[in-house]
Design a protein around this motif. Sequence first.
Motif, PDB file in Angstrom:
ATOM      1  N   ILE A  81       0.838  -1.211   0.000  1.00 23.68           N
ATOM      2  CA  ILE A  81       0.000   0.000   0.000  1.00 23.68           C
ATOM      3  C   ILE A  81       0.875   1.263   0.000  1.00 23.68           C
ATOM      4  CG2 ILE A  81      -1.729   1.300   1.306  1.00 23.68           C
ATOM      5  CD1 ILE A  81      -2.700  -1.478   2.386  1.00 23.68           C
ATOM      6  N   ILE A  82       1.832   1.310   0.922  1.00 21.37           N
ATOM      7  CA  ILE A  82       2.627   2.541   1.077  1.00 21.37           C
ATOM      8  C   ILE A  82       3.472   2.794  -0.176  1.00 21.37           C
ATOM      9  CG2 ILE A  82       4.579   3.535   2.376  1.00 21.37           C
ATOM     10  CD1 ILE A  82       3.350   2.246   4.915  1.00 21.37           C
ATOM     11  N   LYS A  83       4.172   1.759  -0.632  1.00 20.85           N
ATOM     12  CA  LYS A  83       5.070   1.968  -1.783  1.00 20.85           C
ATOM     13  C   LYS A  83       4.296   2.131  -3.084  1.00 20.85           C
ATOM     14  CE  LYS A  83       9.012  -0.130   0.451  1.00 20.85           C
ATOM     15  NZ  LYS A  83       9.754  -1.342   0.739  1.00 20.85           N
ATOM     16  N   GLY A  84       3.072   1.565  -3.129  1.00 21.97           N
ATOM     17  CA  GLY A  84       2.262   1.708  -4.338  1.00 21.97           C
ATOM     18  C   GLY A  84       1.578   3.060  -4.416  1.00 21.97           C
ATOM     19  N   ALA A 101       6.738  -1.755  10.732  1.00 26.24           N
ATOM     20  CA  ALA A 101       6.047  -2.187   9.502  1.00 26.24           C
ATOM     21  C   ALA A 101       5.585  -0.975   8.701  1.00 26.24           C
ATOM     22  CB  ALA A 101       4.843  -3.065   9.853  1.00 26.24           C
ATOM     23  N   ILE A 102       5.404   0.151   9.383  1.00 19.62           N
ATOM     24  CA  ILE A 102       5.036   1.405   8.711  1.00 19.62           C
ATOM     25  C   ILE A 102       6.244   2.342   8.626  1.00 19.62           C
ATOM     26  CG2 ILE A 102       3.673   3.519   9.049  1.00 19.62           C
ATOM     27  CD1 ILE A 102       1.382   1.666   9.970  1.00 19.62           C
ATOM     28  N   MET A 103       6.998   2.422   9.712  1.00 23.71           N
ATOM     29  CA  MET A 103       8.110   3.385   9.754  1.00 23.71           C
ATOM     30  C   MET A 103       9.184   3.078   8.712  1.00 23.71           C
ATOM     31  SD  MET A 103       6.950   5.398  11.875  1.00 23.71           S
ATOM     32  CE  MET A 103       8.214   6.553  11.396  1.00 23.71           C
ATOM     33  N   ARG A 104       9.541   1.809   8.570  1.00 24.48           N
ATOM     34  CA  ARG A 104      10.653   1.504   7.660  1.00 24.48           C
ATOM     35  C   ARG A 104      10.298   1.741   6.192  1.00 24.48           C
ATOM     36  NH1 ARG A 104      13.864  -3.433  10.806  1.00 24.48           N
ATOM     37  NH2 ARG A 104      14.681  -2.061  12.437  1.00 24.48           N
ATOM     38  N   PRO A 105       9.147   1.264   5.710  1.00 24.50           N
ATOM     39  CA  PRO A 105       8.815   1.622   4.318  1.00 24.50           C
ATOM     40  C   PRO A 105       8.731   3.136   4.128  1.00 24.50           C
ATOM     41  CG  PRO A 105       7.269  -0.029   5.159  1.00 24.50           C
ATOM     42  CD  PRO A 105       8.185   0.333   6.295  1.00 24.50           C
ATOM     43  N   LEU A 106       8.149   3.845   5.095  1.00 23.60           N
ATOM     44  CA  LEU A 106       8.038   5.306   4.942  1.00 23.60           C
ATOM     45  C   LEU A 106       9.412   5.964   4.920  1.00 23.60           C
ATOM     46  CD1 LEU A 106       5.105   6.610   7.177  1.00 23.60           C
ATOM     47  CD2 LEU A 106       5.297   6.670   4.677  1.00 23.60           C
ATOM     48  N   ASN A 107      10.278   5.548   5.821  1.00 26.76           N
ATOM     49  CA  ASN A 107      11.605   6.178   5.856  1.00 26.76           C
ATOM     50  C   ASN A 107      12.390   5.875   4.593  1.00 26.76           C
ATOM     51  OD1 ASN A 107      11.526   7.692   8.225  1.00 26.76           O
ATOM     52  ND2 ASN A 107      11.854   5.886   9.477  1.00 26.76           N
ATOM     53  N   SER A 108      12.217   4.684   4.021  1.00 26.00           N
ATOM     54  CA  SER A 108      12.977   4.398   2.795  1.00 26.00           C
ATOM     55  C   SER A 108      12.470   5.272   1.649  1.00 26.00           C
ATOM     56  CB  SER A 108      12.933   2.910   2.443  1.00 26.00           C
ATOM     57  OG  SER A 108      11.760   2.602   1.769  1.00 26.00           O
ATOM     58  N   LEU A 109      11.223   5.729   1.734  1.00 23.64           N
ATOM     59  CA  LEU A 109      10.689   6.575   0.662  1.00 23.64           C
ATOM     60  C   LEU A 109      11.160   8.024   0.751  1.00 23.64           C
ATOM     61  CD1 LEU A 109       7.014   5.269   0.374  1.00 23.64           C
ATOM     62  CD2 LEU A 109       8.911   4.861  -1.182  1.00 23.64           C
ATOM     63  N   SER A 110      11.864   8.349   1.841  1.00 23.24           N
ATOM     64  CA  SER A 110      12.349   9.739   1.950  1.00 23.24           C
ATOM     65  C   SER A 110      13.317  10.044   0.804  1.00 23.24           C
ATOM     66  CB  SER A 110      13.014   9.978   3.305  1.00 23.24           C
ATOM     67  OG  SER A 110      14.171   9.189   3.396  1.00 23.24           O
ATOM     68  N   LEU A 225       2.732  -4.803  -6.485  1.00 27.38           N
ATOM     69  CA  LEU A 225       4.158  -4.823  -6.144  1.00 27.38           C
ATOM     70  C   LEU A 225       4.788  -6.095  -6.720  1.00 27.38           C
ATOM     71  CD1 LEU A 225       6.288  -3.273  -4.394  1.00 27.38           C
ATOM     72  CD2 LEU A 225       5.700  -4.818  -2.532  1.00 27.38           C
ATOM     73  N   ILE A 226       4.063  -7.192  -6.630  1.00 31.97           N
ATOM     74  CA  ILE A 226       4.530  -8.486  -7.143  1.00 31.97           C
ATOM     75  C   ILE A 226       3.619  -8.873  -8.314  1.00 31.97           C
ATOM     76  CG2 ILE A 226       4.914 -10.940  -6.562  1.00 31.97           C
ATOM     77  CD1 ILE A 226       6.534  -9.269  -4.718  1.00 31.97           C
ATOM     78  N   GLU A 227       4.234  -9.215  -9.435  1.00 38.11           N
ATOM     79  CA  GLU A 227       3.433  -9.623 -10.593  1.00 38.11           C
ATOM     80  C   GLU A 227       3.793 -11.041 -10.995  1.00 38.11           C
ATOM     81  OE1 GLU A 227       2.935  -5.271 -12.669  1.00 38.11           O
ATOM     82  OE2 GLU A 227       4.931  -6.121 -12.332  1.00 38.11           O
ATOM     83  N   GLY A 228       2.838 -11.736 -11.615  1.00 42.42           N
ATOM     84  CA  GLY A 228       3.127 -13.113 -12.028  1.00 42.42           C
ATOM     85  C   GLY A 228       1.857 -13.886 -12.285  1.00 42.42           C
ATOM     86  N   GLY A 229       1.956 -15.216 -12.185  1.00 44.72           N
ATOM     87  CA  GLY A 229       0.809 -16.071 -12.498  1.00 44.72           C
ATOM     88  C   GLY A 229      -0.278 -15.941 -11.451  1.00 44.72           C
ATOM     89  N   THR A 230      -1.522 -15.882 -11.934  1.00 49.80           N
ATOM     90  CA  THR A 230      -2.657 -15.787 -11.011  1.00 49.80           C
ATOM     91  C   THR A 230      -3.631 -16.946 -11.248  1.00 49.80           C
ATOM     92  OG1 THR A 230      -3.747 -14.367 -12.617  1.00 49.80           O
ATOM     93  CG2 THR A 230      -2.577 -13.265 -10.827  1.00 49.80           C
ATOM     94  N   GLY A 231      -3.354 -17.768 -12.276  1.00 50.19           N
ATOM     95  CA  GLY A 231      -4.289 -18.838 -12.637  1.00 50.19           C
ATOM     96  C   GLY A 231      -5.495 -18.301 -13.388  1.00 50.19           C
ATOM     97  N   SER A 232      -5.513 -16.988 -13.638  1.00 49.90           N
ATOM     98  CA  SER A 232      -6.633 -16.380 -14.374  1.00 49.90           C
ATOM     99  C   SER A 232      -6.062 -15.648 -15.586  1.00 49.90           C
ATOM    100  CB  SER A 232      -7.362 -15.378 -13.470  1.00 49.90           C
ATOM    101  OG  SER A 232      -6.445 -14.410 -12.968  1.00 49.90           O
ATOM    102  N   LYS A 233      -6.872 -15.486 -16.639  1.00 47.82           N
ATOM    103  CA  LYS A 233      -6.448 -14.764 -17.861  1.00 47.82           C
ATOM    104  C   LYS A 233      -5.067 -15.210 -18.321  1.00 47.82           C
ATOM    105  CE  LYS A 233      -9.482 -11.170 -18.526  1.00 47.82           C
ATOM    106  NZ  LYS A 233     -10.043 -10.803 -19.763  1.00 47.82           N
ATOM    107  N   SER A 234      -4.842 -16.526 -18.291  1.00 40.36           N
ATOM    108  CA  SER A 234      -3.487 -17.021 -18.543  1.00 40.36           C
ATOM    109  C   SER A 234      -3.027 -16.822 -19.976  1.00 40.36           C
ATOM    110  CB  SER A 234      -3.381 -18.494 -18.142  1.00 40.36           C
ATOM    111  OG  SER A 234      -3.530 -18.592 -16.749  1.00 40.36           O
TER     112      SER A 234
END
Length: 383
Positions: A81-84, A101-110, A225-234
């Motif tokens: 959510i945060i990085k997206g 879990a919130i502070m580290r993603p936020l701080n890396s976005l600085s 954030l992660i893309e790949g196979g979903t078993g749908s619309k293959s």
Amino acid sequence: MKKIYMDNAATSFPKANGVADAMCKYINEIGTNISRGAYDDAFEAQRVIEETREMICDLFHFNKSSNVIFTKNITESMNIIIKGLLKPNDHVIISPMEHNAIMRPLNSLSQKNITYDKAECDKNGNLIIESIEPLIKQNTVAIIMTHASNVSGTILDLESVGKIAKKHNLFFIIDSAQTAGFKDIDINKLNADSIAFTGHKSLLGPQGTGGFIITDNLANKIPALIEGGTGSKSDSEQQPTYLPDKFESGTPNTVGLFGLNAALKYLKEKGINNIQKIEMDRTMQFIEAILEIPQIRIVGNTTRENRTAVVSLDFSPLDNAEISWKLQQSHAIATRVGMHCAPSAHKTLDTFPQGTLRFSFSSFTTEEEINLVIQAIKQIINA
Ligand SMILES: Cc1ncc(COP(=O)(O)O)c(C=O)c1O
């Protein structure tokens, strides 16, 4: 010596009745992947996962099961959510009680010039609502907040925060790590756009399960954030844009979700309000006994209101870590000591850098266990 487990804020133990059986059943009798096979067991695995989405909707009074996304835990959910969501020059508001879990993603976005401000809390961790609005700027896009502190157990008044978010048209994203399964949470009353949850704490499910619920409006702003196979619309080599597939690529933790399914059934059968009452009875039994011991500081609220079953103590000038170690060595009592991945909370609560010794209860904690823990504490500090 019988183990006395007092670290349910880190992860609950024991798990709900039925969790282990459901996981064994999946491993021994089903074992298939979902969305990828046209045979009975694959349909059964899919059915259980969709039923689990429905139960998560019930838990949060949410109405769209396709918008229940499963991840490993809150940490993964918050990263998605945060990085997206956040773009260069965006600004968000948080509380000073946030977990890493919130502070580290936020701080890396600085590095991308994404900034945040912290609202104020008092010395017990209670959110000062009036401190939020003055922090709102033209580039503020969201308020991201924990529902309760994992250090002091203080519950933040998120209903009031939700009203502010709505008034200013900000996204409101909640970390329910310490409240989901402990208290009734209604996404509508909170005016939230997303609630991230983890399966292994008060939801009484297995590690490696969790996720987030999200409105269409917010989901549309967040790429996968992660893309790949979903078993749908293959037939397509592009990531699906619809939910939940957009955010759920690769083989899921099906065995874990079978466990979470059983845990959610258990919570429904027992009733979250009944569970909360038992946990708070134990918490108040503990707090009232500790208040009688002058050498110990209880960090956070000492009344039943606005708190969870997490109680942090500070034994300074005695060493909190040594007391935790002695509780384990001499009495088989498992506690957690230190920063609890929330250094900013300790600065607010005035327990930085010594940290606290944290006791956290569940509805499986007995009155007798609380009495034994109190006796052990008295024995150690009077030795
Ligand atoms: C308040 C809070 N937020 C987030 C987390 C992270 O949860 P998880 O490790 O399941 O991702 C925790 C875990 O301790 C927590 O207490």
